[in-house]
Scaffold this motif. Structure first.
Motif, PDB file in Angstrom:
ATOM      1  N   ILE A   1       0.838  -1.203   0.000  1.00 49.46           N
ATOM      2  CA  ILE A   1       0.000   0.000   0.000  1.00 49.46           C
ATOM      3  C   ILE A   1       0.873   1.253   0.000  1.00 49.46           C
ATOM      4  CG2 ILE A   1      -1.655   1.334   1.362  1.00 49.46           C
ATOM      5  CD1 ILE A   1      -2.920  -1.021   0.020  1.00 49.46           C
TER       6      ILE A   1
ATOM      7  N   ARG B   1       2.225   1.893  -3.406  1.00 48.27           N
ATOM      8  CA  ARG B   1       1.215   2.450  -4.313  1.00 48.27           C
ATOM      9  C   ARG B   1       1.038   3.944  -4.068  1.00 48.27           C
ATOM     10  NH1 ARG B   1      -2.658  -1.052  -7.241  1.00 48.27           N
ATOM     11  NH2 ARG B   1      -3.281   1.014  -7.937  1.00 48.27           N
TER      12      ARG B   1
ATOM     13  N   ALA C   1       1.941  12.663  -9.136  1.00 49.06           N
ATOM     14  CA  ALA C   1       1.357  13.999  -8.943  1.00 49.06           C
ATOM     15  C   ALA C   1       2.447  15.062  -9.078  1.00 49.06           C
ATOM     16  CB  ALA C   1       0.690  14.091  -7.575  1.00 49.06           C
TER      17      ALA C   1
ATOM     18  N   GLN D   1       3.605  16.453 -12.510  1.00 47.49           N
ATOM     19  CA  GLN D   1       2.816  17.451 -13.230  1.00 47.49           C
ATOM     20  C   GLN D   1       3.442  18.833 -13.117  1.00 47.49           C
ATOM     21  OE1 GLN D   1      -1.268  17.332 -12.898  1.00 47.49           O
ATOM     22  NE2 GLN D   1      -1.329  15.119 -12.996  1.00 47.49           N
TER      23      GLN D   1
ATOM     24  N   ARG E   1      -9.587   6.063   6.834  1.00 47.54           N
ATOM     25  CA  ARG E   1      -9.064   5.002   5.966  1.00 47.54           C
ATOM     26  C   ARG E   1      -8.632   3.808   6.808  1.00 47.54           C
ATOM     27  NH1 ARG E   1     -11.566   6.555   1.988  1.00 47.54           N
ATOM     28  NH2 ARG E   1     -10.937   8.464   0.958  1.00 47.54           N
TER      29      ARG E   1
ATOM     30  N   ARG F   1     -14.474  19.326   1.634  1.00 52.28           N
ATOM     31  CA  ARG F   1     -13.148  19.003   1.105  1.00 52.28           C
ATOM     32  C   ARG F   1     -13.136  17.617   0.473  1.00 52.28           C
ATOM     33  NH1 ARG F   1     -11.208  18.517   7.174  1.00 52.28           N
ATOM     34  NH2 ARG F   1     -11.183  20.779   7.200  1.00 52.28           N
TER      35      ARG F   1
ATOM     36  N   GLN G   1     -11.694  14.008  -0.867  1.00 54.56           N
ATOM     37  CA  GLN G   1     -10.800  12.991  -0.332  1.00 54.56           C
ATOM     38  C   GLN G   1     -10.003  12.350  -1.449  1.00 54.56           C
ATOM     39  OE1 GLN G   1     -12.273  10.700   2.937  1.00 54.56           O
ATOM     40  NE2 GLN G   1     -14.304  11.510   2.543  1.00 54.56           N
TER      41      GLN G   1
ATOM     42  N   TRP H   1      -7.101  12.514  -4.627  1.00 53.11           N
ATOM     43  CA  TRP H   1      -5.750  13.071  -4.803  1.00 53.11           C
ATOM     44  C   TRP H   1      -5.832  14.262  -5.748  1.00 53.11           C
ATOM     45  CZ3 TRP H   1      -6.665   8.553  -2.714  1.00 53.11           C
ATOM     46  CH2 TRP H   1      -5.743   8.004  -1.823  1.00 53.11           C
TER      47      TRP H   1
ATOM     48  N   ASP I   1      -3.918  16.318  -7.412  1.00 54.90           N
ATOM     49  CA  ASP I   1      -3.194  16.514  -8.669  1.00 54.90           C
ATOM     50  C   ASP I   1      -3.273  15.328  -9.612  1.00 54.90           C
ATOM     51  OD1 ASP I   1      -2.177  19.120  -8.297  1.00 54.90           O
ATOM     52  OD2 ASP I   1      -0.792  18.330  -6.811  1.00 54.90           O
ATOM     53  N   LEU I   2      -3.991  14.296  -9.216  1.00 52.47           N
ATOM     54  CA  LEU I   2      -4.039  13.096 -10.055  1.00 52.47           C
ATOM     55  C   LEU I   2      -5.394  12.962 -10.753  1.00 52.47           C
ATOM     56  CD1 LEU I   2      -2.356  10.414  -7.790  1.00 52.47           C
ATOM     57  CD2 LEU I   2      -1.384  11.561  -9.761  1.00 52.47           C
ATOM     58  N   PRO I   3      -5.420  12.264 -11.896  1.00 50.11           N
ATOM     59  CA  PRO I   3      -6.700  11.975 -12.540  1.00 50.11           C
ATOM     60  C   PRO I   3      -7.602  11.185 -11.585  1.00 50.11           C
ATOM     61  CG  PRO I   3      -4.883  11.383 -13.982  1.00 50.11           C
ATOM     62  CD  PRO I   3      -4.288  11.744 -12.669  1.00 50.11           C
TER      63      PRO I   3
ATOM     64  N   ASP J   1      -6.946   7.515 -11.112  1.00 53.49           N
ATOM     65  CA  ASP J   1      -5.827   7.116 -10.236  1.00 53.49           C
ATOM     66  C   ASP J   1      -6.256   7.051  -8.779  1.00 53.49           C
ATOM     67  OD1 ASP J   1      -4.689   7.726 -12.711  1.00 53.49           O
ATOM     68  OD2 ASP J   1      -2.746   8.172 -11.792  1.00 53.49           O
TER      69      ASP J   1
ATOM     70  N   GLU K   1      -8.127   3.910  -8.242  1.00 53.32           N
ATOM     71  CA  GLU K   1      -7.271   2.720  -8.200  1.00 53.32           C
ATOM     72  C   GLU K   1      -6.553   2.611  -6.852  1.00 53.32           C
ATOM     73  OE1 GLU K   1      -4.992   2.976 -11.775  1.00 53.32           O
ATOM     74  OE2 GLU K   1      -6.695   2.323 -13.007  1.00 53.32           O
ATOM     75  N   LEU K   2      -6.140   3.785  -6.337  1.00 51.64           N
ATOM     76  CA  LEU K   2      -5.488   3.774  -5.019  1.00 51.64           C
ATOM     77  C   LEU K   2      -6.466   3.304  -3.947  1.00 51.64           C
ATOM     78  CD1 LEU K   2      -3.500   7.089  -5.262  1.00 51.64           C
ATOM     79  CD2 LEU K   2      -2.518   4.848  -4.828  1.00 51.64           C
ATOM     80  N   LEU K   3      -7.694   3.823  -4.019  1.00 50.35           N
ATOM     81  CA  LEU K   3      -8.689   3.425  -3.018  1.00 50.35           C
ATOM     82  C   LEU K   3      -9.001   1.940  -3.150  1.00 50.35           C
ATOM     83  CD1 LEU K   3     -11.016   6.533  -3.142  1.00 50.35           C
ATOM     84  CD2 LEU K   3      -9.585   5.801  -1.237  1.00 50.35           C
TER      85      LEU K   3
ATOM     86  N   ALA L   1      -6.983  -0.317  -4.053  1.00 46.49           N
ATOM     87  CA  ALA L   1      -5.885  -1.044  -3.396  1.00 46.49           C
ATOM     88  C   ALA L   1      -6.019  -0.962  -1.881  1.00 46.49           C
ATOM     89  CB  ALA L   1      -4.548  -0.469  -3.849  1.00 46.49           C
TER      90      ALA L   1
ATOM     91  N   PRO M   1      -7.427  15.546 -13.967  1.00 42.98           N
ATOM     92  CA  PRO M   1      -6.987  15.734 -12.579  1.00 42.98           C
ATOM     93  C   PRO M   1      -8.079  16.408 -11.747  1.00 42.98           C
ATOM     94  CG  PRO M   1      -5.319  16.523 -14.100  1.00 42.98           C
ATOM     95  CD  PRO M   1      -6.522  16.182 -14.922  1.00 42.98           C
TER      96      PRO M   1
ATOM     97  N   ARG N   1      -8.109  18.621  -9.531  1.00 37.06           N
ATOM     98  CA  ARG N   1      -8.084  20.076  -9.356  1.00 37.06           C
ATOM     99  C   ARG N   1      -8.747  20.806 -10.521  1.00 37.06           C
ATOM    100  NH1 ARG N   1      -2.823  19.158 -11.270  1.00 37.06           N
ATOM    101  NH2 ARG N   1      -2.460  20.375 -13.156  1.00 37.06           N
TER     102      ARG N   1
END
Lengths: 264, 326, 259
Positions: free
Chosen positions: A6, A9, A17, A20, A100, B107, B109, B111, B113-115, B118, B121-123, B125, B154, B156
């Protein structure tokens, strides 16, 4: 094992990030490089002029310096979120870590890696390499010593990491800890770049107990270079690093519980 | 059947320290007992059955967020306890949050700066979602919320409405049996709100997800919730159906009618006349006694209606009314 | 004149609210001072580098630690980057007062605060630990006063330039880091610049960072005389011109682009 998976990842995501903002990465690398070079320049100015500090020559001090910077660079690269952790408490963002199903420290560290700080590791490694080459040639350091020094530099990163973890955990009680970092990280790391024998007794005691940066480099190197201490130093130093990390994590857990019972 | 979510005598007392500045001040206040106590949540008990859609209302500072934070294990109650599927989110945080979805409207939850993909996929995992399940879930949510269009953008760069849709999917990705939503429609326009409401309705109906929703929007409650809980000053002042709430309140709805020409006489009916200026008439009526359609029909007898504007009592006043009665 | 005075007073008062936490910074500064003094004591024990003996260097370190709070540790960019971000800067620039002078005088209030609540306590700590150097020549006192004033002014101008850069870039932080790194290594902080390895020693002499600490320290320790004021004075004029021309450019940019 799944914890490491984890973390990996999350870490890769944080690097993606970062990518960018390539210009940021470039400029940050250069600026941080300038800062570490400037830091080395001051040490070089003193050592080139006087040759010895407290009975240690430039190569011996170079060993200390290299180890301190490898350890610090690794800590700053991998634990940068910890370095400014109080912001999470100030803005209540710690909540997002608590919902989480993983340890909060893991998700926190995975949020931000700062690869531009690896430059400091590189600089430390170069200075350590040059110093070690000379010390090997004149026979002050043997091959075993070299291997130990390299391993210890990496192990040593646990010490600034734990100091930072303790400082971060304080944020659960006092909220703002920005000012504390100078005491707990910046000043001790600066001090650890020179042999601890030159400091007044109270300062030396501090650097070998509450703020144990002496175990990153000074204690083992002192023995390896035949300047004092005993073989115990080689076992004791990593033991202190691990023990201190565990204690720091205990404090972090206590802080987390306190956060949950007081709220933000 | 045992309730899926339970709160028993839930209480949270905050100690508000005397304001001291700086680090030294903070250290000093650690050791002092000065300060006053605030009972943010004061002995709340309720139980929610699987599949219920509960609206949680109350004015700002009433204790809504504090309750949600205790339900999700972020805060420990000062006394009383929480049970989610029979387990305490405080004692077994990681085990419980694995079965929860949480959305904080203010707010994201995801990421930043990420698409969006992504983040998902992290969640996936983090929650150990199998690849096939993940794909199926994503396809289904694309049908419901049309997230496909911005999966590779992304976070943002998303609009507020898109971001909220993305956040909702993130909360449902691991198919939690219980979801807490804190102001999910805040700041959104009518179209975005409608879209999110129909998603919530659908997912509650088909998946049987138990949902607890805090909101300031009366429409959210009206269209979604089968049950309403009202909190004020840390106490539960109402717990029951929406109809019951209306009846308990009887707060007047306001109707403003614009006639094509000024009516000859003041309109009479089961309402109170608020104002009458030329061809604009404003009346207030009690929804528990007659419907809006009925009222408009009767007003139509006084002339040709050109425009109708209706205002529902706002939530603050509803809650205040309930509180005064309860 | 009244407006500038009022702003300085306000800055002083604002800082006063935080004096408890500033004491923590003071303790940190003192610790750093002790570390550097110990390094110098150990290095220059037998033979110092010419005039830089172990005793001189202990006072050098103490003096530069005290001076840091007057010329180097100033608000980043003097608060201009925040004003640009929030848009408040267009209001400030529209006022019928000189912007450069306005910002500098406002921050003089901060410097004055630092003098009393940061530099003075630090000076007392170091005086107890390593003693005080009392200049012997009467002429040293007016020279030192001039050197310190030039140092403060140059430090403020350098932060002003960092701040004004935020009109053109959102990353004024970078400018600050660059200036800060130069201020650390090329100012004579910890190491007198003539002891730096060759290319750096010349660079340090030429750039406007040595007047912050190196020149005042040499005058204070009576290693230099009035001639040490010439270069700082020239830089004061140069930086003033640069600040003012950039201010004019920033103002024009503001008028054209509306902030």
């Amino acid at each position: 094992m799944s914890i490491l998976r984890i973390y990996a990842r999350l870490a890769v995501a944080s690097l993606r990030a970062k990518m960018q903002y390539k210009l940021d990465f470039l400029v940050n690398t250069l600026l941080w490089g300038a800062l570490t070079t400037a830091d080395f320049l001051m040490l070089a100015a003193i050592m080139l002029r006087f040759e010895r500090v407290g009975g240690w020559d430039i190569y011996e001090v170079g060993l200390l310096y290299g180890m301190a910077w490898i350890a610090t660079g690794l800590y700053r690269t991998f634990a940068s979120e910890l370095h400014n952790f109080d912001q999470y408490v100030v803005h209540g963002e710690f909540d997002a870590l608590l919902v989480r199903p993983w340890p909060t420290l893991l998700t926190l560290l995975g949020r931000n890696l700062e690869p531009h700080r690896l430059g400091a590791v590189l600089q430390g490694a170069i200075i350590l390499g040059l110093s070690a080459r000379h010390l090997l040639a004149v026979g002050t350091l043997d091959r075993f010593g070299l291997v130990y020094v390299l391993a210890s530099s990496f192990f040593g990163a646990l010490i600034p990491f734990s100091l930072s973890l303790i400082t971060a955990a304080f944020a659960f009680w006092v909220v703002r800890t920005g000012d504390l970092l100078t005491f707990t990280i910046h000043a001790p790391i600066s001090a650890s770049q020179y042999p601890l024998t030159i400091y007044p007794r109270w300062l030396k005691t501090l650097l070998l107990s509450v703020l144990p940066v002496g175990f990153i480099n000074f204690i083992p190197v002192q023995y390896l270079l035949g300047k004092g201490g005993g073989p115990w130093a080689l076992v004791f130093s990593p033991a202190v690093a691990v023990g201190f990390t565990l204690a720091a994590y205990g404090l972090w857990r206590a802080g987390e519980r306190r956060y949950q019972s007081t709220g933000s | 059947m045992a309730p899926i979510v339970e709160a028993r005598e839930l209480t949270k007392v905050f100690r508000v320290a005397k304001d001291r500045r700086g680090l030294l001040g903070a250290i000093r206040s650690l050791f002092s007992n000065e300060g006053r106590e605030v009972r943010a949540v004061d002995g709340i008990s309720f139980s929610i059955d699987a599949g219920e859609f509960v609206g949680y209302l109350g004015p700002n500072g009433a204790g809504k967020s504090t309750t949600i934070k205790m339900m999700t294990g972020i805060l420990h109650p000062t006394s009383g306890e929480v049970r989610v599927e029979g387990k305490s989110p405080q004692r077994s945080r990681r085990e419980v949050v694995r079965r929860l979805g949480v959305v904080f409207g203010q707010r994201t939850q995801l990421w930043w700066d990420l698409p969006v993909r992504d983040s998902y996929e992290l969640l996936a995992a983090m929650y150990g979602i199998k690849s096939r399940e993940y794909q199926a879930t994503l396809t289904r949510f694309d049908d419901l919320l049309e997230i496909g269009a911005f999966l590779d953008v992304p976070v943002r760069k998303l609009s507020l409405g898109q971001r909220m849709r993305a956040d909702l999917v993130a909360a449902w990705l691991h198919r939690p049996p219980v979801v807490f939503l804190d102001e999910p429609t805040i700041g959104l326009d009518a179209v975005a709100k409608a879209r999110i409401r129909s998603f919530l309705q659908e997912i509650n109906r088909t998946e049987g997800t138990t949902i607890m929703l805090t909101t300031h929007d009366m429409d959210d409650i009206e269209r979604l919730c089968t049950r309403v809980m009202v909190i004020n000053h840390g106490r539960l002042v109402y717990d029951g159906s929406l109809e019951g709430l209306r009846q308990a309140v009887g707060a007047p709805s306001t109707l403003r009618i614009e006639y094509a020409a000024p009516p000859g006489t003041a309109p009479q009916g089961p309402w109170t006349l608020v104002s009458w200026e030329g061809n604009v008439v404003t009346i207030a009526f009690d929804r528990s006694r007659c419907t809006a359609a009925d009222v408009i029909g009767r007003l139509g007898q006084y002339g040709e209606i050109r425009d109708v504007y209706m205002a529902e009592p706002d939530i603050e006043s509803v809650v205040e009314q309930v509180y005064r009665r309860g | 004149m009244g407006a500038y005075w009022l702003l300085a007073k306000k800055a002083f008062r604002r800082n006063m609210q935080y004096r408890a936490s500033h004491m923590v910074n003071n303790a940190a500064s003192a610790i750093f001072g002790f570390i550097y003094i110990a390094v110098w004591q150990a290095a220059a024990r037998n033979a110092g580098a010419g005039e830089y003996t172990a005793a001189v260097m202990a006072r050098w370190v103490a003096f530069t630690q005290v001076m840091l709070w007057l010329a180097v540790f100033l608000p980043h960019g003097l608060g201009i980057p925040e004003a640009v971000r929030t848009g408040a800067v267009s209001l400030e620039m529209l006022r019928p007062v000189d912007f450069h002078l306005l910002v500098i005088s406002r921050e003089l209030g901060t410097v004055w605060y630092n003098a009393w609540f940061r530099s003075l306590p630090l000076a007392l700590v170091f005086a107890l630990a390593v003693g005080v150097h009392v200049p012997q020549r009467p002429a040293t006192y007016p020279l030192l006063a001039c050197a310190v004033l030039l140092s403060v002014y140059l430090g403020l101008c350098q932060q002003y330039l960092v701040g004004i850069s935020s009109f053109w870039t959102v990353q004024a932080r970078w400018a600050w880091q660059l200036v800060n790194t130069c201020q650390m290594v090329l100012s004579g902080f910890m190491v007198p610049i003539d002891l730096l390895p060759p290319p750096f020693s010349y660079l340090a002499r030429a750039l406007p960072f040595a007047p912050l600490l190196y020149d005042p320290a040499r005058i204070y320790l009576e290693l230099s005389g009035a001639e040490a004021l010439a270069w700082p004075a020239i830089w004061a004029v140069l930086l003033t011109l640069i600040c003012r021309s950039l201010t004019a450019k920033a103002r024009r940019r503001l008028e054209v682009q509306g902030g």
